[in-house]
Motif scaffolding. Structure first.
Motif, PDB file in Angstrom:
ATOM      1  N   UNK A  10       0.809  -1.221   0.000  1.00 44.18           N
ATOM      2  CA  UNK A  10       0.000   0.000   0.000  1.00 44.18           C
ATOM      3  C   UNK A  10       0.839   1.265   0.000  1.00 44.18           C
ATOM      4  N   UNK A  11       2.043   1.220   0.555  1.00 42.84           N
ATOM      5  CA  UNK A  11       2.875   2.428   0.603  1.00 42.84           C
ATOM      6  C   UNK A  11       3.805   2.560  -0.603  1.00 42.84           C
ATOM      7  N   UNK A  12       3.779   1.604  -1.504  1.00 42.13           N
ATOM      8  CA  UNK A  12       4.634   1.695  -2.701  1.00 42.13           C
ATOM      9  C   UNK A  12       3.765   1.638  -3.949  1.00 42.13           C
ATOM     10  N   UNK A  13       3.524   0.460  -4.460  1.00 44.47           N
ATOM     11  CA  UNK A  13       2.749   0.286  -5.684  1.00 44.47           C
ATOM     12  C   UNK A  13       1.343   0.859  -5.515  1.00 44.47           C
ATOM     13  N   UNK A  14       0.757   0.651  -4.364  1.00 45.22           N
ATOM     14  CA  UNK A  14      -0.586   1.178  -4.115  1.00 45.22           C
ATOM     15  C   UNK A  14      -0.683   2.688  -4.207  1.00 45.22           C
ATOM     16  N   UNK A  15       0.419   3.366  -3.949  1.00 46.58           N
ATOM     17  CA  UNK A  15       0.438   4.833  -4.021  1.00 46.58           C
ATOM     18  C   UNK A  15       0.609   5.360  -5.437  1.00 46.58           C
ATOM     19  N   UNK A  16       1.183   4.564  -6.329  1.00 46.67           N
ATOM     20  CA  UNK A  16       1.515   5.089  -7.657  1.00 46.67           C
ATOM     21  C   UNK A  16       0.850   4.354  -8.814  1.00 46.67           C
ATOM     22  N   UNK A  17       0.205   3.227  -8.572  1.00 43.03           N
ATOM     23  CA  UNK A  17      -0.352   2.474  -9.697  1.00 43.03           C
ATOM     24  C   UNK A  17      -1.498   3.239 -10.347  1.00 43.03           C
ATOM     25  N   UNK A  18      -1.638   3.008 -11.649  1.00 39.92           N
ATOM     26  CA  UNK A  18      -2.682   3.652 -12.442  1.00 39.92           C
ATOM     27  C   UNK A  18      -3.910   2.760 -12.565  1.00 39.92           C
ATOM     28  N   UNK A  19      -3.731   1.457 -12.462  1.00 37.68           N
ATOM     29  CA  UNK A  19      -4.818   0.481 -12.544  1.00 37.68           C
ATOM     30  C   UNK A  19      -4.332  -0.828 -11.944  1.00 37.68           C
ATOM     31  N   UNK A  20      -5.292  -1.680 -11.598  1.00 43.40           N
ATOM     32  CA  UNK A  20      -5.003  -2.983 -11.014  1.00 43.40           C
ATOM     33  C   UNK A  20      -5.914  -4.011 -11.663  1.00 43.40           C
ATOM     34  N   UNK A  21      -5.395  -5.213 -11.881  1.00 39.67           N
ATOM     35  CA  UNK A  21      -6.218  -6.329 -12.331  1.00 39.67           C
ATOM     36  C   UNK A  21      -6.213  -7.388 -11.236  1.00 39.67           C
ATOM     37  N   UNK A  22      -7.394  -7.644 -10.675  1.00 40.56           N
ATOM     38  CA  UNK A  22      -7.574  -8.681  -9.660  1.00 40.56           C
ATOM     39  C   UNK A  22      -7.941  -9.966 -10.393  1.00 40.56           C
ATOM     40  N   UNK A  23      -7.068 -10.942 -10.366  1.00 43.17           N
ATOM     41  CA  UNK A  23      -7.261 -12.150 -11.154  1.00 43.17           C
ATOM     42  C   UNK A  23      -8.448 -12.971 -10.668  1.00 43.17           C
ATOM     43  N   UNK A  24      -9.134 -13.584 -11.620  1.00 42.90           N
ATOM     44  CA  UNK A  24     -10.270 -14.446 -11.289  1.00 42.90           C
ATOM     45  C   UNK A  24      -9.857 -15.920 -11.284  1.00 42.90           C
ATOM     46  N   UNK A  25      -8.556 -16.155 -11.201  1.00 38.71           N
ATOM     47  CA  UNK A  25      -8.019 -17.513 -11.210  1.00 38.71           C
ATOM     48  C   UNK A  25      -6.633 -17.501 -10.558  1.00 38.71           C
ATOM     49  N   UNK A  26      -6.111 -18.666 -10.323  1.00 40.49           N
ATOM     50  CA  UNK A  26      -4.761 -18.800  -9.788  1.00 40.49           C
ATOM     51  C   UNK A  26      -3.816 -19.086 -10.952  1.00 40.49           C
ATOM     52  N   UNK A  27      -2.666 -18.453 -10.940  1.00 41.81           N
ATOM     53  CA  UNK A  27      -1.689 -18.637 -12.001  1.00 41.81           C
ATOM     54  C   UNK A  27      -0.927 -19.947 -11.793  1.00 41.81           C
ATOM     55  N   UNK A  28      -0.779 -20.695 -12.875  1.00 40.11           N
ATOM     56  CA  UNK A  28       0.095 -21.882 -12.871  1.00 40.11           C
ATOM     57  C   UNK A  28       1.480 -21.381 -13.269  1.00 40.11           C
ATOM     58  N   UNK A  29       2.256 -20.957 -12.283  1.00 40.91           N
ATOM     59  CA  UNK A  29       3.582 -20.403 -12.536  1.00 40.91           C
ATOM     60  C   UNK A  29       4.514 -21.455 -13.138  1.00 40.91           C
ATOM     61  N   UNK A  30       5.543 -20.961 -13.809  1.00 37.83           N
ATOM     62  CA  UNK A  30       6.531 -21.846 -14.419  1.00 37.83           C
ATOM     63  C   UNK A  30       7.551 -22.244 -13.356  1.00 37.83           C
ATOM     64  N   UNK A  31       7.683 -23.537 -13.154  1.00 33.94           N
ATOM     65  CA  UNK A  31       8.626 -24.060 -12.182  1.00 33.94           C
ATOM     66  C   UNK A  31      10.045 -23.771 -12.674  1.00 33.94           C
ATOM     67  N   UNK A  32      10.861 -23.101 -11.859  1.00 36.12           N
ATOM     68  CA  UNK A  32      12.207 -22.723 -12.304  1.00 36.12           C
ATOM     69  C   UNK A  32      13.154 -23.902 -12.499  1.00 36.12           C
ATOM     70  N   UNK A  33      12.795 -25.051 -12.004  1.00 34.77           N
ATOM     71  CA  UNK A  33      13.656 -26.228 -12.159  1.00 34.77           C
ATOM     72  C   UNK A  33      13.273 -27.075 -13.360  1.00 34.77           C
ATOM     73  N   UNK A  34      11.964 -27.137 -13.664  1.00 33.60           N
ATOM     74  CA  UNK A  34      11.506 -27.991 -14.762  1.00 33.60           C
ATOM     75  C   UNK A  34      11.151 -27.205 -16.013  1.00 33.60           C
ATOM     76  N   UNK A  35      10.845 -25.891 -15.865  1.00 31.06           N
ATOM     77  CA  UNK A  35      10.414 -25.089 -17.003  1.00 31.06           C
ATOM     78  C   UNK A  35       8.972 -25.337 -17.399  1.00 31.06           C
ATOM     79  N   UNK A  36       8.232 -26.046 -16.572  1.00 34.64           N
ATOM     80  CA  UNK A  36       6.844 -26.389 -16.879  1.00 34.64           C
ATOM     81  C   UNK A  36       5.883 -25.694 -15.909  1.00 34.64           C
ATOM     82  N   UNK A  37       4.646 -25.406 -16.383  1.00 33.90           N
ATOM     83  CA  UNK A  37       3.649 -24.815 -15.486  1.00 33.90           C
ATOM     84  C   UNK A  37       3.335 -25.768 -14.343  1.00 33.90           C
ATOM     85  N   UNK A  38       3.128 -25.192 -13.178  1.00 33.83           N
ATOM     86  CA  UNK A  38       2.856 -26.015 -12.006  1.00 33.83           C
ATOM     87  C   UNK A  38       1.560 -25.547 -11.346  1.00 33.83           C
TER      88      UNK A  38
END
Length: 167
Positions: free
Chosen positions: A102-130
């Motif tokens: 809230x004291x950094x990005x929240x003070x300066x952001x122009x817009x926000x997108x609140x995701x309607x899902x959870x991200x399947x991030x890329x595993x840094x060891x396998x390179x595959x979505x997890x």
């Protein structure tokens, strides 16, 4: 897994590039992530970005360890205010109730997108979505292309404009 450098799936990177036109700097990256991000300049934990200026359009998916994200969002907010960073898209856990957000990005952001899902991030060891991400994320946009951000990122969730107190 002990590693906290989770990669971002390609569709979000392509959306960021559409909004900003390019990705000039990725200040919290690694070799695997750059196969997708393809920033003009990127930094890893071996060549820290925290003492360097981040010029132009910045993509930031900071490390997710305790205290790590704020080490990156603090300089980003400052560089945006100073005009060093022109545009930025930041992917963080959905934690606008924390002091660091809230004291950094929240003070300066122009817009926000609140995701309607959870991200399947890329595993840094396998390179595959997890699957199995147990946190909600959001994208914060810093810049003047608010309409472009909303048009592009609304496919991922609810986009909102900040309303800040006049006090």
């Amino acid at each position: 897994m002990a590693n906290n450098e989770w990669g971002t799936p390609l569709n979000y990177i392509e959306s960021a590039r559409k909004v900003m036109g390019s990705i000039d700097v990725d200040p919290a990256s690694n070799e695997l992530a750059q196969q997708t991000v393809k920033a003009e300049k990127y930094y890893t934990k071996d060549n820290s970005s925290l003492d360097k200026p981040w010029h132009g359009n910045v993509w930031l998916n900071p490390p997710y360890g305790r205290g790590d994200a704020e080490r990156f969002v603090n300089p980003l907010a400052n560089m945006f205010v100073m005009g060093i960073t022109t545009n930025a898209i930041v992917l963080t856990n959905n934690v606008p109730d924390t002091n660091w957000w809230s004291s950094t990005i929240g003070e300066v952001c122009s817009a926000v997108c609140l995701l309607d899902h959870r991200i399947a991030f890329i595993n840094p060891e396998t390179g595959k979505p997890e699957r199995g991400n147990d946190r909600n994320q959001l994208f914060a946009y810093l810049g003047n292309n608010v309409a472009g951000f909303i048009a592009e990122f609304s496919q991922y969730g609810l986009c909102c404009l900040p309303v800040r107190s006049a006090a």
